[in-house]
Scaffold this motif. Sequence first.
Motif, PDB file in Angstrom:
ATOM      1  N   SER A 149       0.808  -1.206   0.000  1.00 61.56           N
ATOM      2  CA  SER A 149       0.000   0.000   0.000  1.00 61.56           C
ATOM      3  C   SER A 149       0.846   1.264   0.000  1.00 61.56           C
ATOM      4  O   SER A 149       1.905   1.331   0.615  1.00 61.56           O
ATOM      5  CB  SER A 149      -0.914  -0.017   1.236  1.00 61.56           C
ATOM      6  OG  SER A 149      -1.660   1.161   1.341  1.00 61.56           O
ATOM      7  N   THR A 150       0.364   2.302  -0.701  1.00 56.08           N
ATOM      8  CA  THR A 150       0.974   3.625  -0.723  1.00 56.08           C
ATOM      9  C   THR A 150      -0.121   4.667  -0.508  1.00 56.08           C
ATOM     10  O   THR A 150      -1.306   4.373  -0.694  1.00 56.08           O
ATOM     11  CB  THR A 150       1.688   3.901  -2.053  1.00 56.08           C
ATOM     12  OG1 THR A 150       0.748   3.703  -3.129  1.00 56.08           O
ATOM     13  CG2 THR A 150       2.881   2.978  -2.245  1.00 56.08           C
ATOM     14  N   THR A 151       0.265   5.874  -0.142  1.00 57.49           N
ATOM     15  CA  THR A 151      -0.713   6.935   0.077  1.00 57.49           C
ATOM     16  C   THR A 151      -1.073   7.671  -1.202  1.00 57.49           C
ATOM     17  O   THR A 151      -1.986   8.493  -1.204  1.00 57.49           O
ATOM     18  CB  THR A 151      -0.183   7.946   1.119  1.00 57.49           C
ATOM     19  OG1 THR A 151       1.066   8.472   0.659  1.00 57.49           O
ATOM     20  CG2 THR A 151       0.009   7.281   2.469  1.00 57.49           C
ATOM     21  N   CYS A 152      -0.347   7.400  -2.290  1.00 56.58           N
ATOM     22  CA  CYS A 152      -0.672   7.946  -3.602  1.00 56.58           C
ATOM     23  C   CYS A 152      -0.296   6.889  -4.634  1.00 56.58           C
ATOM     24  O   CYS A 152       0.417   5.936  -4.321  1.00 56.58           O
ATOM     25  CB  CYS A 152       0.073   9.266  -3.860  1.00 56.58           C
ATOM     26  SG  CYS A 152       1.880   9.167  -3.706  1.00 56.58           S
ATOM     27  N   THR A 153      -0.783   7.038  -5.847  1.00 57.95           N
ATOM     28  CA  THR A 153      -0.503   6.063  -6.896  1.00 57.95           C
ATOM     29  C   THR A 153       0.858   6.358  -7.503  1.00 57.95           C
ATOM     30  O   THR A 153       1.066   7.421  -8.099  1.00 57.95           O
ATOM     31  CB  THR A 153      -1.586   6.112  -7.991  1.00 57.95           C
ATOM     32  OG1 THR A 153      -2.869   5.869  -7.394  1.00 57.95           O
ATOM     33  CG2 THR A 153      -1.318   5.060  -9.061  1.00 57.95           C
ATOM     34  N   LEU A 154       1.799   5.429  -7.354  1.00 60.43           N
ATOM     35  CA  LEU A 154       3.157   5.647  -7.832  1.00 60.43           C
ATOM     36  C   LEU A 154       3.169   5.977  -9.318  1.00 60.43           C
ATOM     37  O   LEU A 154       2.479   5.334 -10.120  1.00 60.43           O
ATOM     38  CB  LEU A 154       4.023   4.423  -7.544  1.00 60.43           C
ATOM     39  CG  LEU A 154       4.321   4.170  -6.056  1.00 60.43           C
ATOM     40  CD1 LEU A 154       5.009   2.831  -5.855  1.00 60.43           C
ATOM     41  CD2 LEU A 154       5.175   5.290  -5.472  1.00 60.43           C
ATOM     42  N   THR A 155       3.984   6.945  -9.688  1.00 60.73           N
ATOM     43  CA  THR A 155       3.962   7.506 -11.038  1.00 60.73           C
ATOM     44  C   THR A 155       4.431   6.522 -12.104  1.00 60.73           C
ATOM     45  O   THR A 155       3.920   6.505 -13.214  1.00 60.73           O
ATOM     46  CB  THR A 155       4.847   8.770 -11.077  1.00 60.73           C
ATOM     47  OG1 THR A 155       4.322   9.711 -10.137  1.00 60.73           O
ATOM     48  CG2 THR A 155       4.870   9.394 -12.454  1.00 60.73           C
ATOM     49  N   ASP A 156       5.401   5.683 -11.768  1.00 54.79           N
ATOM     50  CA  ASP A 156       6.077   4.929 -12.827  1.00 54.79           C
ATOM     51  C   ASP A 156       5.548   3.516 -13.034  1.00 54.79           C
ATOM     52  O   ASP A 156       6.266   2.656 -13.533  1.00 54.79           O
ATOM     53  CB  ASP A 156       7.581   4.890 -12.549  1.00 54.79           C
ATOM     54  CG  ASP A 156       7.884   4.421 -11.125  1.00 54.79           C
ATOM     55  OD1 ASP A 156       6.940   4.238 -10.336  1.00 54.79           O
ATOM     56  OD2 ASP A 156       9.071   4.232 -10.801  1.00 54.79           O
TER      57      ASP A 156
END
Length: 408
Positions: free
Chosen positions: A151-158
């Motif tokens: 899980s992350t707090t934002c959607t990873l860019t790459d």
Amino acid sequence: AIIPCPNSDTIVLCDCVSVVLGQDGWSVTYTTQSICTLKGSTVDLFCSYTYPSGTVKTTLWFTEWGTGVEPEDLGQDPEYAGRLEYHGDKKKDCTLKITDLRERDSATYKFRLLTDQEGGKYSGSPGVTLSVTGLQVKVTGGHQDKTLTCSTTCTLTDNPTYIWYKNGQHRDESTSPQYKYSVSNDYDASYSCAVKGHEDLHSPAVCVQGQSCSRVTYTKRRICVLKGSTVDISCTYVGYYSTTSSFWFRSDTLTPEDLTTDPGYADRVKYPDKETRRNEGPFTLIITDLREEDSAKYRFTFKTNNFEWGHSFPGTTLSVTGLQVKVTPAAEGQKTLTCSTTCTLTDNPTYIWYKNGQRLDEPTSQQYSSNILVVLGHSADSYSCAVEHHEDLHSPAVCKYELNYYST
């Protein structure tokens, strides 16, 4: 397209739709407007600009702008000390690199330029919104079948590839952040995740079944220290059963080898926390008289009668550097001296400057606690630098000949 650099913590963004805002010949172009990347990684904010006339006198990046005052240059903000690299110029490139990202770096970054013409000031909007996130394993599902989510707090860019570790051993890779887990007899197993190309920025290990499982947590993932100094590299570990052996090793060795038996570390390594047949607690590696060849990734492993912590789990990366005074032109008749290192020293040290071997000790002037000092370009004096508490590890002195050499 977004291209991750292989085996790197740098996010590179290119060939994206640019945003150009400007008037009367002014414009600032940001390659991308929004970036989500990992805590501890490095990011490039690609940017270019145009202006109608004159000469660019000042360029800066900022995140906040109060009413009636010029915005604060992030290059002067102690929060970013040693972590900003302006790769742009005073012609058209305004690219900014930020290293060792922290979650509190999340903000909207904007570029501003000032020229020598009347009214020659311009800031580019909307800027680049940077979101910095860590990784965390979340467990959902029933008793028999569970889903693990990186899980992350934002959607990873790459659009990353996720890596899963079980008990410190590389288990699986997938473009999905989810991992299906079926309950088996490995009730003592822990799981963690990472993103490919950023393996040292892994999540904490979590127990999937209950609160007790085998796991290792490193205190710091990166350390940069001075050649000749001493470093403590530490972790805490939990073993489901009492351990039969535990030690640190270099990850670049073919098979894990206890550093205390490595001839290259003879009489320079010790484990102050070592206790046999213990199944949890801190475990510290101390290396003295550091050499540049000690730069490596260090990992910890432990064994029980029927278990061994996996060797692919990322550890702590140690970088060892010397000090060197670098000279660059400043204002007319002056030179800027920089106390340079090959990596950013850990713990934001206080720098000490010496003039003709005598310490410059003026606590009212912040320049003497910085790694930058401005001096007269044709001075007959010599200068060197050191770090507080490591005064015996100072740099070689820069003499008058070198100052004069750089005066052209």
